[in-house]
Design a protein around this motif. Structure first.
Motif, PDB file in Angstrom:
ATOM      1  N   CYS A  41       0.671   2.044  12.719  1.00  0.00           N
ATOM      2  CA  CYS A  41      -0.167   0.843  12.646  1.00  0.00           C
ATOM      3  C   CYS A  41      -1.524   0.989  13.323  1.00  0.00           C
ATOM      4  CB  CYS A  41       0.591  -0.351  13.189  1.00  0.00           C
ATOM      5  SG  CYS A  41       2.057  -0.707  12.180  1.00  0.00           S
ATOM      6  N   GLY A  42      -1.726   1.997  14.131  1.00  0.00           N
ATOM      7  CA  GLY A  42      -3.022   2.244  14.745  1.00  0.00           C
ATOM      8  C   GLY A  42      -3.901   3.154  13.895  1.00  0.00           C
ATOM      9  N   GLY A  43      -3.390   3.550  12.736  1.00  0.00           N
ATOM     10  CA  GLY A  43      -4.121   4.466  11.865  1.00  0.00           C
ATOM     11  C   GLY A  43      -4.684   3.784  10.629  1.00  0.00           C
ATOM     12  N   THR A  44      -4.527   4.422   9.480  1.00  0.00           N
ATOM     13  CA  THR A  44      -5.036   3.907   8.214  1.00  0.00           C
ATOM     14  C   THR A  44      -4.173   2.743   7.747  1.00  0.00           C
ATOM     15  OG1 THR A  44      -5.834   6.090   7.609  1.00  0.00           O
ATOM     16  CG2 THR A  44      -5.581   4.510   5.827  1.00  0.00           C
ATOM     17  N   THR A  45      -4.814   1.570   7.576  1.00  0.00           N
ATOM     18  CA  THR A  45      -4.064   0.387   7.159  1.00  0.00           C
ATOM     19  C   THR A  45      -4.634  -0.218   5.883  1.00  0.00           C
ATOM     20  OG1 THR A  45      -5.408  -1.116   8.488  1.00  0.00           O
ATOM     21  CG2 THR A  45      -3.427  -0.211   9.538  1.00  0.00           C
ATOM     22  N   VAL A  46      -3.816  -1.075   5.284  1.00  0.00           N
ATOM     23  CA  VAL A  46      -4.236  -1.885   4.145  1.00  0.00           C
ATOM     24  C   VAL A  46      -3.703  -3.289   4.390  1.00  0.00           C
ATOM     25  CG1 VAL A  46      -2.233  -1.219   2.726  1.00  0.00           C
ATOM     26  CG2 VAL A  46      -4.282  -2.110   1.616  1.00  0.00           C
ATOM     27  N   THR A  47      -4.543  -4.283   4.127  1.00  0.00           N
ATOM     28  CA  THR A  47      -4.166  -5.683   4.314  1.00  0.00           C
ATOM     29  C   THR A  47      -4.206  -6.387   2.969  1.00  0.00           C
ATOM     30  OG1 THR A  47      -5.129  -5.661   6.529  1.00  0.00           O
ATOM     31  CG2 THR A  47      -4.725  -7.826   5.535  1.00  0.00           C
ATOM     32  N   PHE A  48      -3.125  -7.093   2.651  1.00  0.00           N
ATOM     33  CA  PHE A  48      -3.011  -7.813   1.386  1.00  0.00           C
ATOM     34  C   PHE A  48      -2.967  -9.317   1.611  1.00  0.00           C
ATOM     35  CE2 PHE A  48      -0.947  -3.718   0.653  1.00  0.00           C
ATOM     36  CZ  PHE A  48      -1.524  -3.306  -0.537  1.00  0.00           C
ATOM     37  N   GLN A  54      -7.661  -5.105   1.421  1.00  0.00           N
ATOM     38  CA  GLN A  54      -8.690  -4.436   2.211  1.00  0.00           C
ATOM     39  C   GLN A  54      -8.063  -3.146   2.703  1.00  0.00           C
ATOM     40  OE1 GLN A  54      -9.731  -6.012   6.066  1.00  0.00           O
ATOM     41  NE2 GLN A  54     -11.828  -5.289   5.849  1.00  0.00           N
ATOM     42  N   HIS A  55      -8.604  -2.036   2.252  1.00  0.00           N
ATOM     43  CA  HIS A  55      -8.038  -0.725   2.551  1.00  0.00           C
ATOM     44  C   HIS A  55      -8.987   0.077   3.433  1.00  0.00           C
ATOM     45  CE1 HIS A  55      -6.311   3.300   0.969  1.00  0.00           C
ATOM     46  NE2 HIS A  55      -5.537   2.819   1.916  1.00  0.00           N
ATOM     47  N   LYS A  56      -8.452   0.688   4.480  1.00  0.00           N
ATOM     48  CA  LYS A  56      -9.206   1.568   5.382  1.00  0.00           C
ATOM     49  C   LYS A  56     -10.425   0.893   5.992  1.00  0.00           C
ATOM     50  CE  LYS A  56      -7.843   5.723   2.862  1.00  0.00           C
ATOM     51  NZ  LYS A  56      -8.328   6.909   2.140  1.00  0.00           N
ATOM     52  N   GLN A  61     -11.522  -6.571  -1.427  1.00  0.00           N
ATOM     53  CA  GLN A  61     -11.763  -6.610  -2.870  1.00  0.00           C
ATOM     54  C   GLN A  61     -10.652  -7.395  -3.573  1.00  0.00           C
ATOM     55  OE1 GLN A  61     -13.035  -3.025  -4.855  1.00  0.00           O
ATOM     56  NE2 GLN A  61     -13.395  -2.027  -2.891  1.00  0.00           N
ATOM     57  N   ALA A  62     -11.003  -7.967  -4.699  1.00  0.00           N
ATOM     58  CA  ALA A  62     -10.029  -8.693  -5.515  1.00  0.00           C
ATOM     59  C   ALA A  62      -8.983  -7.716  -6.046  1.00  0.00           C
ATOM     60  CB  ALA A  62     -10.728  -9.398  -6.669  1.00  0.00           C
ATOM     61  N   ALA A  63      -7.739  -8.176  -6.078  1.00  0.00           N
ATOM     62  CA  ALA A  63      -6.631  -7.341  -6.544  1.00  0.00           C
ATOM     63  C   ALA A  63      -5.613  -8.211  -7.263  1.00  0.00           C
ATOM     64  CB  ALA A  63      -5.982  -6.624  -5.365  1.00  0.00           C
ATOM     65  N   TYR A  64      -4.721  -7.571  -7.996  1.00  0.00           N
ATOM     66  CA  TYR A  64      -3.659  -8.286  -8.701  1.00  0.00           C
ATOM     67  C   TYR A  64      -2.407  -7.429  -8.733  1.00  0.00           C
ATOM     68  CZ  TYR A  64      -4.735  -5.261 -12.673  1.00  0.00           C
ATOM     69  OH  TYR A  64      -4.939  -4.160 -13.477  1.00  0.00           O
ATOM     70  N   PHE A  65      -1.298  -8.070  -9.037  1.00  0.00           N
ATOM     71  CA  PHE A  65      -0.010  -7.382  -9.126  1.00  0.00           C
ATOM     72  C   PHE A  65       0.419  -7.315 -10.578  1.00  0.00           C
ATOM     73  CE2 PHE A  65       4.723  -7.466  -8.934  1.00  0.00           C
ATOM     74  CZ  PHE A  65       4.904  -6.273  -8.258  1.00  0.00           C
ATOM     75  N   SER A  66       0.782  -6.131 -11.006  1.00  0.00           N
ATOM     76  CA  SER A  66       1.292  -5.928 -12.357  1.00  0.00           C
ATOM     77  C   SER A  66       2.773  -5.552 -12.217  1.00  0.00           C
ATOM     78  CB  SER A  66       0.495  -4.818 -13.051  1.00  0.00           C
ATOM     79  OG  SER A  66       0.899  -4.680 -14.376  1.00  0.00           O
ATOM     80  N   PRO A  67       3.682  -6.489 -12.507  1.00  0.00           N
ATOM     81  CA  PRO A  67       5.098  -6.304 -12.196  1.00  0.00           C
ATOM     82  C   PRO A  67       5.796  -5.138 -12.890  1.00  0.00           C
ATOM     83  CG  PRO A  67       4.716  -8.454 -13.221  1.00  0.00           C
ATOM     84  CD  PRO A  67       3.402  -7.794 -13.081  1.00  0.00           C
ATOM     85  N   ALA A  76       2.974  -2.636  -9.524  1.00  0.00           N
ATOM     86  CA  ALA A  76       1.852  -1.989  -8.840  1.00  0.00           C
ATOM     87  C   ALA A  76       0.720  -2.970  -8.581  1.00  0.00           C
ATOM     88  CB  ALA A  76       1.333  -0.811  -9.662  1.00  0.00           C
ATOM     89  N   ILE A  77       0.044  -2.759  -7.468  1.00  0.00           N
ATOM     90  CA  ILE A  77      -1.104  -3.571  -7.085  1.00  0.00           C
ATOM     91  C   ILE A  77      -2.357  -2.775  -7.434  1.00  0.00           C
ATOM     92  CG2 ILE A  77      -2.318  -4.669  -5.165  1.00  0.00           C
ATOM     93  CD1 ILE A  77       0.570  -4.717  -3.806  1.00  0.00           C
ATOM     94  N   HIS A  78      -3.256  -3.421  -8.172  1.00  0.00           N
ATOM     95  CA  HIS A  78      -4.479  -2.772  -8.643  1.00  0.00           C
ATOM     96  C   HIS A  78      -5.699  -3.574  -8.205  1.00  0.00           C
ATOM     97  CE1 HIS A  78      -2.386  -0.120 -11.510  1.00  0.00           C
ATOM     98  NE2 HIS A  78      -1.580  -1.150 -11.703  1.00  0.00           N
ATOM     99  N   TYR A  79      -6.817  -2.884  -8.115  1.00  0.00           N
ATOM    100  CA  TYR A  79      -8.103  -3.561  -7.915  1.00  0.00           C
ATOM    101  C   TYR A  79      -8.477  -4.246  -9.221  1.00  0.00           C
ATOM    102  CZ  TYR A  79      -8.870  -0.701  -3.734  1.00  0.00           C
ATOM    103  OH  TYR A  79      -8.764  -0.103  -2.510  1.00  0.00           O
ATOM    104  N   VAL A  80      -9.120  -5.406  -9.153  1.00  0.00           N
ATOM    105  CA  VAL A  80      -9.617  -6.083 -10.344  1.00  0.00           C
ATOM    106  C   VAL A  80     -10.803  -5.311 -10.911  1.00  0.00           C
ATOM    107  CG1 VAL A  80     -10.767  -8.181 -11.176  1.00  0.00           C
ATOM    108  CG2 VAL A  80      -8.792  -8.361  -9.661  1.00  0.00           C
ATOM    109  N   GLU A  81     -11.674  -4.847 -10.033  1.00  0.00           N
ATOM    110  CA  GLU A  81     -12.875  -4.130 -10.464  1.00  0.00           C
ATOM    111  C   GLU A  81     -12.498  -2.831 -11.172  1.00  0.00           C
ATOM    112  OE1 GLU A  81     -16.675  -1.855  -8.493  1.00  0.00           O
ATOM    113  OE2 GLU A  81     -15.814  -3.542  -7.419  1.00  0.00           O
ATOM    114  N   GLU A  82     -13.043  -2.648 -12.349  1.00  0.00           N
ATOM    115  CA  GLU A  82     -12.788  -1.420 -13.098  1.00  0.00           C
ATOM    116  C   GLU A  82     -13.418  -0.236 -12.392  1.00  0.00           C
ATOM    117  OE1 GLU A  82     -13.411  -1.472 -17.293  1.00  0.00           O
ATOM    118  OE2 GLU A  82     -12.897  -3.585 -17.417  1.00  0.00           O
TER     119      GLU A  82
END
Length: 116
Positions: A41-48, A54-56, A61-67, A76-82
């Motif tokens: 937890c003191g290293g590389t994190t991602v917050t959802f 928000q990664h690293k 950024q906007a994201a969505y879940f594709s079941p 899988a969770i993907h960025y909205v931005e292409e």
């Protein structure tokens, strides 16, 4: 007359992006929060949140879940931005995330575990 075309173009772009996003699900509640590579937890994190990640420590950024979007059978969770091919697979049965920095089946995956 130019204003009408401009307004119509903007409205079309907004609707088109809304339609593409409308079919995608919010990030599951079980994923929301902070996760860390290797559980450190003191290293590389991602917050959802429900609709962002928000990664690293980079910009949120906007994201969505594709079941049903994983070769392993997970959602899988993907960025909205292409242009962002990296994604996070949610292995609900194992309580972890699998980060694919180069997309599904490309490069070396990294396991993320929940911090909070």
């Amino acid at each position: 007359m130019r204003h009408i075309f401009f307004i119509a173009g903007v409205a079309g772009a907004v609707l088109a992006s809304g339609v593409a996003f409308a079919g995608d699900a919010p990030i599951p509640k079980a994923v929301r929060g902070v996760w860390a590579a290797g559980g450190k937890c003191g290293g590389t994190t991602v917050t959802f949140t429900a609709r962002t990640l928000q990664h690293k420590g980079l910009q949120t950024q906007a994201a969505y879940f594709s079941p049903n979007d994983s070769k392993r059978g997970y959602g899988a969770i993907h960025y909205v931005e292409e242009g962002n091919v990296d994604n996070f697979e949610y292995a609900e049965d194992k309580g972890l995330l699998i980060y694919n920095p180069e997309g599904h089946g490309m490069g070396k995956s990294v396991i993320y575990k929940r911090c909070r």
